[in-house]
Design an enzyme around this catalytic site. Sequence first.
Site, PDB file in Angstrom:
ATOM      1  N   ASP A   1      -7.710   5.056 -10.246  1.00  0.00           N
ATOM      2  CA  ASP A   1      -8.525   5.019  -9.044  1.00  0.00           C
ATOM      3  C   ASP A   1      -8.855   6.405  -8.490  1.00  0.00           C
ATOM      4  O   ASP A   1      -8.128   7.367  -8.713  1.00  0.00           O
ATOM      5  CB  ASP A   1      -7.783   4.245  -7.945  1.00  0.00           C
ATOM      6  CG  ASP A   1      -7.843   2.741  -8.156  1.00  0.00           C
ATOM      7  OD1 ASP A   1      -8.094   2.314  -9.292  1.00  0.00           O
ATOM      8  OD2 ASP A   1      -7.630   2.015  -7.170  1.00  0.00           O
TER       9      ASP A   1
ATOM     10  N   HIS B   1     -15.347   1.654  -6.305  1.00  0.00           N
ATOM     11  CA  HIS B   1     -14.219   1.854  -5.371  1.00  0.00           C
ATOM     12  C   HIS B   1     -14.720   2.396  -4.030  1.00  0.00           C
ATOM     13  O   HIS B   1     -14.004   3.119  -3.352  1.00  0.00           O
ATOM     14  CB  HIS B   1     -13.197   2.790  -6.012  1.00  0.00           C
ATOM     15  CG  HIS B   1     -11.832   2.785  -5.381  1.00  0.00           C
ATOM     16  ND1 HIS B   1     -11.231   1.643  -4.904  1.00  0.00           N
ATOM     17  CD2 HIS B   1     -10.932   3.778  -5.173  1.00  0.00           C
ATOM     18  CE1 HIS B   1     -10.028   1.956  -4.424  1.00  0.00           C
ATOM     19  NE2 HIS B   1      -9.830   3.246  -4.558  1.00  0.00           N
TER      20      HIS B   1
ATOM     21  N   HIS C   1     -14.193   6.110  -0.214  1.00  0.00           N
ATOM     22  CA  HIS C   1     -12.826   5.599  -0.104  1.00  0.00           C
ATOM     23  C   HIS C   1     -12.544   5.092   1.307  1.00  0.00           C
ATOM     24  O   HIS C   1     -11.551   5.447   1.959  1.00  0.00           O
ATOM     25  CB  HIS C   1     -11.798   6.660  -0.505  1.00  0.00           C
ATOM     26  CG  HIS C   1     -10.516   6.040  -0.992  1.00  0.00           C
ATOM     27  ND1 HIS C   1      -9.485   5.689  -0.150  1.00  0.00           N
ATOM     28  CD2 HIS C   1     -10.131   5.675  -2.229  1.00  0.00           C
ATOM     29  CE1 HIS C   1      -8.506   5.149  -0.867  1.00  0.00           C
ATOM     30  NE2 HIS C   1      -8.877   5.128  -2.117  1.00  0.00           N
TER      31      HIS C   1
ATOM     32  N   HIS D   1      -3.644   6.633 -10.260  1.00  0.00           N
ATOM     33  CA  HIS D   1      -4.698   7.443  -9.634  1.00  0.00           C
ATOM     34  C   HIS D   1      -4.944   8.717 -10.449  1.00  0.00           C
ATOM     35  O   HIS D   1      -4.005   9.448 -10.744  1.00  0.00           O
ATOM     36  CB  HIS D   1      -4.292   7.823  -8.212  1.00  0.00           C
ATOM     37  CG  HIS D   1      -4.206   6.646  -7.285  1.00  0.00           C
ATOM     38  ND1 HIS D   1      -3.089   5.849  -7.199  1.00  0.00           N
ATOM     39  CD2 HIS D   1      -5.114   6.121  -6.429  1.00  0.00           C
ATOM     40  CE1 HIS D   1      -3.308   4.886  -6.313  1.00  0.00           C
ATOM     41  NE2 HIS D   1      -4.532   5.022  -5.828  1.00  0.00           N
TER      42      HIS D   1
HETATM   43 ZN   LIG Z   1      -8.210   4.373  -3.937  1.00  0.00          ZN
END
Ligand SMILES: [Zn+2]
Length: 274
Positions: A93, A144, A148, A240
Amino acid sequence: MTVVVAALLGSAYALGRSLVPDQVPGLSTGATTGADGPHYADQPSGGEPSGTPSASTGPAETGQDGSAPNTGTDNLFGAHATSGSPRLALTFDDGPDPRYTPQVLALLREYDVHATFCVVGENAQNHPDLIQAIVNEGHTLCNHSWHHDVGLGARSADAIRADLLRTNAAIRAAVPNAPIVWYRQPGGAWTYPVVSVARQLGMTPLHWSVDPSDWELPGAGKITATVLTQAEPGSVVLLHDAGGNRQGTVDALRRILPDLTARFELEALPTDPT
Ligand SMILES: [Zn+2]
């Protein structure tokens, strides 16, 4: 007394944060921009997003994906938390990030593993070459959000739709016709509107089932142990490749891949989910 002082300091800090020009007025995204790129509330210096009264709990309440209170299935609004098959899916991510995404891609290549990258729109816009590399190497994409925005689900359906479409447009500016059939809400802060809009736009909401909280920088050892202990057939593993210092995640991945590939079949989440 200490609590009162802390609360006052927290309020003053939140007020100061609200005056930072690039903050969205009245809405916390949990994101800041540092000299070395965007940070998504994962760094100790990143501070508490403004408008959050529970400063004493730190970023765990509102921060990164793994920090969400929505770890049970009750608050997922139907978002998928498993791969839907016996195969295990690694997800990365918050990128792409020129420091870490290439390292992740190299490790995945070394072990002949395909994964899914949940990319942030502004990062896709800034690093189209990395979006191209992700797709060219056989990985799949997941939206995503543009910036964010942990609070996106509380906004209007129109605002959510605009954010998701802007993100898809940035991805497709790099890779025209790229399939984008997954959406992961930042912070896992799902709401009915955000799930509905994602579905209307042809994207399936994607949560996770294994979360080593790598954004909290627990070290490669802890990240590795959590993933290897909790992984099972069908797991969706949350990692991540951006949003702060991710060297621990990269180092963990180097240890995780030999074990996982021996125990499971790994897959990029399909672009034709059923
Ligand atoms: Zn995230």
